[in-house]
Motif scaffolding. Sequence first.
Motif, PDB file in Angstrom:
ATOM      1  N   THR A 150       0.995  -1.181   0.117  1.00  0.00           N
ATOM      2  CA  THR A 150      -0.140   0.149   0.185  1.00  0.00           C
ATOM      3  C   THR A 150       0.636   1.407  -0.096  1.00  0.00           C
ATOM      4  O   THR A 150       0.658   2.340  -0.766  1.00  0.00           O
ATOM      5  N   ASP A 206      -5.843  -1.272  -5.143  1.00  0.00           N
ATOM      6  CA  ASP A 206      -5.204  -1.508  -3.714  1.00  0.00           C
ATOM      7  C   ASP A 206      -6.244  -2.697  -3.348  1.00  0.00           C
ATOM      8  O   ASP A 206      -7.188  -2.238  -2.721  1.00  0.00           O
ATOM      9  N   GLU A 207      -5.799  -3.711  -3.419  1.00  0.00           N
ATOM     10  CA  GLU A 207      -6.533  -4.979  -3.294  1.00  0.00           C
ATOM     11  C   GLU A 207      -8.171  -4.657  -3.542  1.00  0.00           C
ATOM     12  O   GLU A 207      -8.973  -4.846  -2.748  1.00  0.00           O
TER      13      GLU A 207
HETATM   14 MG   LIG Z   1      -2.200  -2.776   2.147  1.00  0.00          MG
END
Ligand SMILES: [Mg+2]
Lengths: 274, 271
Positions: free
Chosen positions: A75, A187-188
Amino acid sequence: MAATPRSAQSAGAATPAQNAPAELQLQMRGIVIENVTKSYLDARNITVQALSTIDLEIASGEFVCLIGKSGCGKTTLLNIIAGFVTPSTGRVLVDGERVTRPGQGKGMVFQQFALFPWLTAIGNIDFALKQRNLDKATRQTLAAELIGLIGLKGFEEKYPYQLSGGMQQRVAIARALAIDPKVLLMDEPLGALDELTRDTLQAEILRIWAAHRKTIVFVTHSVTEAVRLADRIVVMSAGPGRISQIIPISIPRPRLRTNAEVVALEEMVQAALG
Amino acid sequence: MAQTIGINMSIRFPPFVQRLFFLAAAAALILALWSAMVAIRFVPENLLPGPAAVMQAGWQEAVSGRLLVSTEISMLRLCSGFAIGAAIGVVLGILMGLAPVVRMALAPIVELLRTIPPLAWIPLAIIWFGIGEASKLFLIALTAFIPIVIATDRGVKQIDPVLMRAARSLDVPSHRMMTGVVLKAAMPDIATGLRLGWTLSFAILVGAEMIAADAGIGHMLMRAMNVGRFDIVILGILFLGVLSIATDAILTFLIARFLLHWHMGSDKEVQ
Ligand SMILES: [Mg+2]
Ligand SMILES: Nc1ncnc2c1ncn2[C@@H]1O[C@H](COP(=O)(O)OP(=O)(O)O)[C@@H](O)[C@H]1O
């Protein structure tokens, strides 16, 4: 040449972007991450190194997955590319332009969808289109096209709370595409969805990517997902966060798990994760 | 399967109807007690007029137009004072929520103000602004301002940072960030502040009109007491109750319709 992490210290490791004259830099497309490190101060004011030196080049139109265990700095790295986090050293170029702040054509998709709950599906998309100085008719056409692209015809006027998680994430992807971004940073994005929805959306994302050829940086902790999606898998490890391996994938898509090559690759990525 | 076999026998009314039912029941109970008190001469009849006498007074006041004039004056004061207080409260609340420097400067002031009962400002308001409209506007605006600024600040502080990031990734210009993102995202809290601010403003309106005014419902009540018209006093009390319930319902409706129509809780549609 981009298949292995380069060491910024070694002689001759200067990237093309550094050596090229200014006009050429502007023409350089894709993402260049140079000598990036990041240290945070924790609650007790102790310096924590989240990322040690990261060097990575991502070609224009490339689909890169960042994979690694929780806390290894995925991240942080994505937020540095996005301009939300300033690196302690080094720099990031997107299409030759140094990243100094968010926006500037860096589309974001978050795990939590982050739709504006007071706007309908089409309202969220139009909100993004409004940043582009287009007239209303063009905006309407583009919004309708994007709704079609994400397969949500008939749901235009629904508010986020009236949509399923998978539908919300589709709208979020359309909203990110609406700014006509140079890159798409995710992000995911499928981390909050159930197995079946995740499966469908992986296929959708591949289809959208094939149609638009945006550069995509996609953070995940799912090996299956990375192997299914990526041109290259960048494996990160913790303590401090760094790139431990880069795995290019040449298996043609769709990559079914009935394919022995796919399974073998999954095992390889799993092993690289340690 | 069980659903198709078992039949749900209980009849369920919508919550709105249920509320109305209990309200009507409470009103009937009060009416009965009141009539009983008058019948047994609990207090002399001239001090506690019965429902019939009050209704007659209400009719007279309504037909003469006095009730309408008082209501107009009071509601105009309330709406303008509330609008001023709400506007300042929302703007300062957003600044407090976004800029730590502004919060550091304003939070102690707001904190002090909220501890002072609004009625305590009445003497100062009269000294500063006289007994004209200005003193009422000041009192109402100040009373509305406090819960609204607190709620707005809280609402802005609680905005999901991911939502702000999403907006920033879209290159939203700063004025649209304020009106199109921050204000909207904080709206559920702001709405709570608006409703509380309205209720408190209503109370201070009546208080201020009783002490320092020459018109309005509060003044009407006070004058009636001074001339011994207790039927009008009771009429005024009941009328204020109805007005308070009605305006609160209107405000709640306006908020649900125009400010929070996107909010899950305000969805009437069963999907
Ligand atoms: Mg993360
Ligand atoms: N704002 C921050 N302040 C302090 N430490 C942070 C902050 N953000 C991340 N970290 C630390 O940096 C490391 C990497 O975090 P992160 O990038 O979120 O990892 P990942 O996304 O791979 O799970 C973690 O040890 C985390 O605790």
